[in-house]
Design a protein around this motif. Structure first.
Motif, PDB file in Angstrom:
ATOM      1  N   THR A  72       1.972   8.354  -9.352  1.00  0.00           N
ATOM      2  CA  THR A  72       1.880   9.507  -8.464  1.00  0.00           C
ATOM      3  C   THR A  72       0.710   9.260  -7.529  1.00  0.00           C
ATOM      4  O   THR A  72      -0.450   9.417  -7.918  1.00  0.00           O
ATOM      5  N   VAL A  73       1.005   8.870  -6.303  1.00  0.00           N
ATOM      6  CA  VAL A  73      -0.026   8.506  -5.328  1.00  0.00           C
ATOM      7  C   VAL A  73      -0.597   9.774  -4.703  1.00  0.00           C
ATOM      8  O   VAL A  73       0.156  10.637  -4.227  1.00  0.00           O
ATOM      9  N   VAL A  74      -1.907   9.898  -4.684  1.00  0.00           N
ATOM     10  CA  VAL A  74      -2.548  11.093  -4.154  1.00  0.00           C
ATOM     11  C   VAL A  74      -3.302  10.832  -2.855  1.00  0.00           C
ATOM     12  O   VAL A  74      -3.719  11.777  -2.177  1.00  0.00           O
ATOM     13  N   TRP A  75      -3.486   9.545  -2.505  1.00  0.00           N
ATOM     14  CA  TRP A  75      -4.206   9.217  -1.271  1.00  0.00           C
ATOM     15  C   TRP A  75      -3.825   7.811  -0.832  1.00  0.00           C
ATOM     16  O   TRP A  75      -3.637   6.924  -1.667  1.00  0.00           O
ATOM     17  N   VAL A  76      -3.680   7.623   0.491  1.00  0.00           N
ATOM     18  CA  VAL A  76      -3.313   6.321   1.044  1.00  0.00           C
ATOM     19  C   VAL A  76      -4.263   5.988   2.181  1.00  0.00           C
ATOM     20  O   VAL A  76      -4.457   6.788   3.105  1.00  0.00           O
ATOM     21  N   ALA A  77      -4.859   4.802   2.129  1.00  0.00           N
ATOM     22  CA  ALA A  77      -5.832   4.389   3.144  1.00  0.00           C
ATOM     23  C   ALA A  77      -5.154   4.034   4.457  1.00  0.00           C
ATOM     24  O   ALA A  77      -5.524   4.527   5.525  1.00  0.00           O
ATOM     25  N   ASN A  78      -4.159   3.185   4.391  1.00  0.00           N
ATOM     26  CA  ASN A  78      -3.513   2.629   5.593  1.00  0.00           C
ATOM     27  C   ASN A  78      -2.102   3.173   5.748  1.00  0.00           C
ATOM     28  O   ASN A  78      -1.165   2.427   6.005  1.00  0.00           O
ATOM     29  N   ARG A  79      -1.951   4.473   5.626  1.00  0.00           N
ATOM     30  CA  ARG A  79      -0.613   5.065   5.576  1.00  0.00           C
ATOM     31  C   ARG A  79       0.214   4.780   6.826  1.00  0.00           C
ATOM     32  O   ARG A  79       1.440   4.685   6.752  1.00  0.00           O
ATOM     33  N   ASN A  80      -0.418   4.649   7.977  1.00  0.00           N
ATOM     34  CA  ASN A  80       0.323   4.391   9.215  1.00  0.00           C
ATOM     35  C   ASN A  80       0.219   2.931   9.672  1.00  0.00           C
ATOM     36  O   ASN A  80       0.596   2.610  10.795  1.00  0.00           O
ATOM     37  N   ASN A  81      -0.285   2.077   8.799  1.00  0.00           N
ATOM     38  CA  ASN A  81      -0.466   0.675   9.168  1.00  0.00           C
ATOM     39  C   ASN A  81      -0.148  -0.209   7.963  1.00  0.00           C
ATOM     40  O   ASN A  81      -1.042  -0.779   7.333  1.00  0.00           O
ATOM     41  N   PRO A  82       1.146  -0.360   7.631  1.00  0.00           N
ATOM     42  CA  PRO A  82       1.524  -1.073   6.404  1.00  0.00           C
ATOM     43  C   PRO A  82       1.209  -2.567   6.466  1.00  0.00           C
ATOM     44  O   PRO A  82       1.148  -3.166   7.527  1.00  0.00           O
ATOM     45  N   ILE A  83       1.003  -3.142   5.280  1.00  0.00           N
ATOM     46  CA  ILE A  83       0.755  -4.575   5.131  1.00  0.00           C
ATOM     47  C   ILE A  83       2.083  -5.240   4.753  1.00  0.00           C
ATOM     48  O   ILE A  83       2.803  -4.754   3.884  1.00  0.00           O
ATOM     49  N   GLN A  84       2.400  -6.358   5.382  1.00  0.00           N
ATOM     50  CA  GLN A  84       3.706  -6.981   5.220  1.00  0.00           C
ATOM     51  C   GLN A  84       3.774  -7.974   4.061  1.00  0.00           C
ATOM     52  O   GLN A  84       4.851  -8.486   3.750  1.00  0.00           O
ATOM     53  N   ASN A  85       2.630  -8.263   3.432  1.00  0.00           N
ATOM     54  CA  ASN A  85       2.646  -9.242   2.343  1.00  0.00           C
ATOM     55  C   ASN A  85       1.580  -8.868   1.317  1.00  0.00           C
ATOM     56  O   ASN A  85       0.948  -7.815   1.426  1.00  0.00           O
TER      57      ASN A  85
END
Length: 431
Positions: A72-85
């Motif tokens: 259950t994820v409660v916070w995302v650092a790079n939510r609008n900038n995903p990492i591809q690998n």
């Protein structure tokens, strides 16, 4: 090397590539790196920080989730900038941190202007990720933090998080839904506290208001009976010269709970049930159709949905529409105002207060002074007094049409609406 030894080495390599490995403590120190596959774990084993892929997505994100629960994820650092690998790393330097990949792309970073002799990035037991100087740590007060994840809410409000304004830092903390279960980027719905002057809770879809509760009256948000003290959590509201925010605390520290704004725009308070091993919904703010923003139009009041009525002294703007249960056009005055020629006020009770309120320039006017201030301003359509900022009472006013009201027999407010002299002659006061 015998077969058993080779098999053991292969197994350990496979295990390390598929399961997150917690590094020694809850803290990342200067020049230390958190790699994909490693995690930080809070001291009480409540929260974990690491890399994850949501749903069926192969994209990687740095986030915080509950330890030892189904993810259950409660916070995302790079939510609008995903990492591809899976090559990304979180590194801490002398002036901040950076989330980057082996291609040198930066996905998330902070460069602090403050000098740190011994910077640390620490995951606290309440789920807050904080950047501070270890040499300055003397407690857990947020003023000591150079940066904290609690200032950058995603879709979840945890206990001790603050929804609202830090006027000193110029921060406005909102909740924004995920786009989908596979994509944590900003979704359609935002839940916020608007505005610092007359704070109210608002859910918007894009730029359009969907639901609204407020303004704050010193005890509750006008028109809401869900956010009140109960055996599970206690809501709180703070207003001072530096901060204006809503928060909540749990009565039992062993209870895992959170507020969320869902991808469908529901504002819900969830509690973890050990018996069912699932999140259960304790509160949903959207109680019924009367909570829908502006459902009865200007000067209309919603009672038991679907049932709109015009306030006394007003009539349907389009009777034909109202006969077809189309209320959005609202109501209009039976007698038009004539500023300076005998306009007065009628008191209405037990209402959810309308939208678009503002404070008088002199916030602490008495009731009589507030009435006089509204009367001399021809654009002022209503007024009341509320203890918004815990100073004994504020003169609150409205201009233009009054919209988004509902009958609220238990806990509603008084509202003094401007009426024409001809209308006033028919009655003295509505109760």
């Amino acid at each position: 090397m015998d077969f058993q030894c080779c098999y053991l080495i292969f197994y350990l390599i496979l295990l390390s590539s598929t399961s997150p490995i917690s590094i020694a403590v809850d803290t990342l120190t200067q020049n230390q790196v958190l790699q994909d596959g490693q995690t930080l774990v809070s001291s009480g084993q409540h929260f974990e920080l690491g890399f994850f892929s949501p749903g069926t997505s192969k994209n990687r994100y740095l986030g915080i989730w509950y330890k030892n629960l189904p993810q259950t994820v409660v916070w995302v650092a790079n939510r609008n900038n995903p990492i591809q690998n899976v090559s990304a790393t979180l590194a801490l330097g002398s002036n901040g941190f950076s989330l980057s990949s082996n291609t040198s792309a930066i996905f998330w970073s902070l460069n602090s202007t403050k000098t740190m002799t011994s910077p640390i990035l620490k995951l606290l037991n309440n789920g807050n990720l904080v950047l501070t100087d270890e040499n300055r740590v003397s407690g857990s007060e947020s003023e000591e933090y150079i940066w904290q994840s609690f200032d950058y809410i995603t879709d979840t409000l945890l206990p001790e998080m603050k929804l609202g304004w830090n006027l000193k830092k110029g921060l406005h903390r909102n909740m924004t839904s995920w786009s989908s279960g596979d994509d944590p980027s900003d979704g359609e719905f935002t839940f916020s506290l608007e505005s610092p002057e007359t704070p109210q809770l608002v859910l918007t879809k894009g730029t359009e208001k969907q639901y609204r509760w407020g303004p704050w009256d010193g005890v509750r948000f006008s028109g809401n009976s869900e956010l009140k003290p109960n055996p599970v959590f206690t809501p709180g509201f703070t207003s001072n010269s530096e901060e204006i925010f809503y928060t909540f605390r749990v009565e039992d520290n062993t209870t895992l709970s959170r507020f969320t704004v869902s991808q469908q725009g529901l504002i819900q308070y969830l509690v973890w049930s050990e018996n069912s091993r699932a999140w259960t919904t304790l509160v949903t703010l959207q109680g019924d159709g009367c909570d829908t923003y502006g459902v009865c139009g200007p000067y209309g009041s919603c009672s038991t949905y679907p049932n709109c009525k015009c306030l006394k002294g007003f009539q349907p703007k389009s009777p034909a529409d109202w006969e077809r249960f189309v209320w959005s056009g609202g109501c209009e005055r039976k007698w038009e105002l004539n500023c300076g020629n005998g306009d007065g006020f009628v008191k209405f009770k037990s209402l959810k207060l309308p939208d678009n309120s503002y404070l008088a320039v002199n916030r602490t006017l008495s009731h009589e002074e507030c009435e006089a201030e509204c009367l001399k301003n021809c654009t002022c359509s209503a007024y009341t007094r509320l203890n918004i900022h815990d100073n004994g009472g504020n003169c609150v006013m409205w201009s233009g049409d009054l919209v988004d009201m509902r009958d609220f027999p238990n806990g509603g407010e008084e509202l003094y609406i401007r009426m024409a002299r001809a209308e006033l002659s028919t009655y003295k006061q509505f109760l």
